[in-house]
Scaffold this active site. Structure first.
Site, mmCIF file in Angstrom:
data_model
loop_
_atom_site.group_PDB
_atom_site.id
_atom_site.type_symbol
_atom_site.label_atom_id
_atom_site.label_comp_id
_atom_site.label_asym_id
_atom_site.label_seq_id
_atom_site.Cartn_x
_atom_site.Cartn_y
_atom_site.Cartn_z
ATOM 1 N N HIS A 101 -13.041 -9.918 0.956
ATOM 2 C CA HIS A 101 -12.922 -9.361 2.311
ATOM 3 C C HIS A 101 -12.729 -10.508 3.308
ATOM 4 O O HIS A 101 -13.369 -11.554 3.193
ATOM 5 C CB HIS A 101 -14.166 -8.540 2.671
ATOM 6 C CG HIS A 101 -13.944 -7.693 3.887
ATOM 7 N ND1 HIS A 101 -13.956 -8.226 5.164
ATOM 8 C CD2 HIS A 101 -13.661 -6.381 4.040
ATOM 9 C CE1 HIS A 101 -13.705 -7.265 6.037
ATOM 10 N NE2 HIS A 101 -13.518 -6.136 5.384
ATOM 11 N N GLU A 146 -5.513 -4.991 4.523
ATOM 12 C CA GLU A 146 -6.260 -4.981 5.778
ATOM 13 C C GLU A 146 -5.741 -6.105 6.681
ATOM 14 O O GLU A 146 -6.160 -7.266 6.518
ATOM 15 C CB GLU A 146 -7.753 -5.213 5.518
ATOM 16 C CG GLU A 146 -8.406 -4.160 4.664
ATOM 17 C CD GLU A 146 -9.898 -4.034 4.968
ATOM 18 O OE1 GLU A 146 -10.328 -2.924 5.289
ATOM 19 O OE2 GLU A 146 -10.623 -5.044 4.903
#
Ligand code: 13P
Length: 237
Positions: A85, A157
């Site tokens: 992430h 993302e």
């Protein structure tokens, strides 16, 4: 039918999560995975929902203070983990080599990595979005046997979209997601689920759902608000 994954980050206190769990307790949907803070896994004992971790240790376990190993996750029947992430890469300086170790450990143990990739606003402005993403995928998949790459879930993302309310246009998302799928097919002969993540909410979900290349969503803030999260799931089912 789209896959909906909630990344609750470190947003909720025990009281807030108790309220969240109460409100989602009727949820019974195999296309939903919730990734709470690992300290809270037990609070979902009576909810029929798949759980995932927000991260996994790059070590096997034992003497690694503060880490959660894949063995511990497996022993809790947690078979999914987010890896790479951007918040961990930017704030905690995790490298692509770290992500690669995590991806390999998870796949070696029949667990499913949810690999996050995406560009910064500067990279977008310089027109290098796809190259950045292809490099991230190649780095994360180094030395991964080709025959298990299709297990991997990819989450596109854009870093500039996370938590900001700024979402790329449908055409931009479609273009990047199609390129990711083509890259995986050309380089690894693999068909993968590719999600979109970044400021997904009840206001933009209808429009995002018109993009057929999006296989689902990785949702941060809106996954911590039970009513909103349930509405999004409803629209994706
Ligand atoms: P937001 O949905 O809060 O933008 O977060 C996205 C994200 O980082 C999910 O992993």
């Amino acid at each position: 039918m789209k896959l909906v994954i909630g990344n609750q980050k470190a947003y909720l206190t025990k009281e807030q999560l108790t309220d969240f769990v109460k409100k989602i307790k009727e949820l019974n949907n195999k296309n939903v995975i919730i990734c709470p803070s690992s300290i809270y896994f037990g609070m979902f004992d009576n909810v029929k929902v798949l759980l995932g971790a927000q991260d996994v240790s790059k070590f096997d376990g034992d003497a690694t203070t503060g880490d959660i190993s894949f063995k511990q996750l497996k022993s809790m029947n947690i078979n999914f983990s987010i890896v790479g992430h951007s918040e961990r890469r930017q704030l905690l300086k995790e490298s692509i080599e770290d992500t690669n170790i995590k991806v390999r450990k998870l796949l070696d143990n029949n667990m499913i990595p949810i690999l996050c990739v995406g560009e910064t606003i500067e990279e977008k402005s310089s027109g290098v979005t796809k190259q950045v993403i292809f490099d991230e995928i190649s780095g994360a998949l180094k030395d991964v046997p080709n025959n298990c790459i299709d297990k991997l879930i990819i989450a596109y993302e854009p870093i500039w979209s996370i938590g900001t309310g700024n979402v790329p246009t449908n055409d931009e998302i479609d273009n990047v997601i199609r390129s990711i799928k083509k890259f995986l097919l050309d380089e690894y002969n693999s068909n993968n689920i590719v999600l979109y993540g970044g400021s997904v909410n009840t206001k933009n979900i209808d429009e995002l759902n018109t993009v057929s290349s999006i296989d689902g969503y990785l949702i941060g803030g809106a996954s911590t608000k039970a009513v909103e999260f349930l509405q999004i799931i409803d629209k994706c089912s």
